[in-house]
Design a protein around this motif. Structure first.
Motif, short mmCIF file in Angstrom:
data_model
loop_
_atom_site.label_atom_id
_atom_site.label_comp_id
_atom_site.label_asym_id
_atom_site.label_seq_id
_atom_site.Cartn_x
_atom_site.Cartn_y
_atom_site.Cartn_z
N PRO A 23 25.84 26.92 -50.48
CA PRO A 23 27.31 27.14 -51.90
C PRO A 23 26.96 27.56 -53.40
N SER A 24 27.66 28.01 -53.88
CA SER A 24 27.22 28.31 -55.23
C SER A 24 27.99 29.33 -55.94
N LEU A 25 27.79 29.60 -57.66
CA LEU A 25 28.65 30.27 -58.19
C LEU A 25 29.17 31.83 -57.50
N ALA A 27 28.66 32.45 -54.55
CA ALA A 27 29.45 32.16 -53.58
C ALA A 27 31.48 31.91 -54.25
N ILE A 28 31.30 31.62 -54.60
CA ILE A 28 32.70 31.14 -55.27
C ILE A 28 32.47 32.91 -55.47
N LEU A 29 32.41 33.58 -56.08
CA LEU A 29 32.51 35.20 -56.94
C LEU A 29 33.14 35.69 -56.16
N ALA A 30 32.04 35.32 -55.04
CA ALA A 30 32.51 36.77 -53.76
C ALA A 30 33.54 36.23 -52.55
N THR A 31 33.68 34.40 -52.53
CA THR A 31 34.42 34.31 -51.56
C THR A 31 35.69 33.53 -52.15
N CYS A 39 36.86 34.95 -61.55
CA CYS A 39 36.37 35.56 -63.13
C CYS A 39 35.56 34.45 -63.55
N ALA A 40 35.86 33.43 -63.84
CA ALA A 40 35.51 31.89 -64.24
C ALA A 40 33.52 32.06 -63.73
N ALA A 41 33.43 32.11 -62.34
CA ALA A 41 32.72 31.90 -61.76
C ALA A 41 31.50 33.37 -62.50
N ALA A 42 31.67 34.67 -62.68
CA ALA A 42 31.64 35.65 -62.95
C ALA A 42 30.70 35.65 -64.27
N THR A 81 20.64 36.73 -56.37
CA THR A 81 21.69 37.04 -57.44
C THR A 81 22.32 38.28 -57.62
N HIS A 82 21.12 39.18 -58.14
CA HIS A 82 21.22 40.75 -58.02
C HIS A 82 22.00 41.28 -56.61
#
Length: 118
Positions: A23-25, A27-31, A39-42, A81-82
């Motif tokens: 889990p990470s920011l 992963a949140i952005l993707a799922t 949007c908040a994660a990005a 991350t990229h």
């Protein structure tokens, strides 16, 4: 507006790594199902990257040793991350979340030392 140094030990928790199910920011952005959360994660990724140029400057990809140095760990995190940001942005269906993903990717591209990464 904390000092960026306080987040450096948390990079392995906050950003993508070579462990895809972690889990990470990113992963949140993707799922996550909600565009506001994506949007908040990005935006969080963008902010973290923009304030960490000096920290990312230490990244260098040298995989010839059995020891994983800080510079090697940073290189792995930046590369993962990229890739994760690219994938999440390509697959994004919400225009606002896609825009935030692109902004995070632009921040990473302008602050990461890609010349020293493989």
């Amino acid at each position: 507006r904390l000092q960026p140094r306080c987040f450096h030990p948390l990079w392995t928790v906050l950003l993508a790594s070579d462990q895809p199910r972690k889990p990470s920011l990113v992963a949140i952005l993707a799922t996550d199902r909600r565009p506001e959360v994506r949007c908040a994660a990005a935006a969080a990724i963008q902010s973290l990257v923009q304030r960490s140029r000096a920290y990312m400057a230490a990244a260098e990809d040298r995989r010839n040793t059995s020891f994983t140095s800080l510079s090697q760990s940073l290189a792995i995190i930046i590369g993962a991350t990229h890739l994760a940001l690219c994938t999440a942005t390509i697959n994004e269906t919400n225009p606002t979340a896609a825009q935030q993903g692109i902004k995070a990717l632009m921040a990473l591209a302008s602050h990461a030392p890609y010349k020293r990464l493989k």
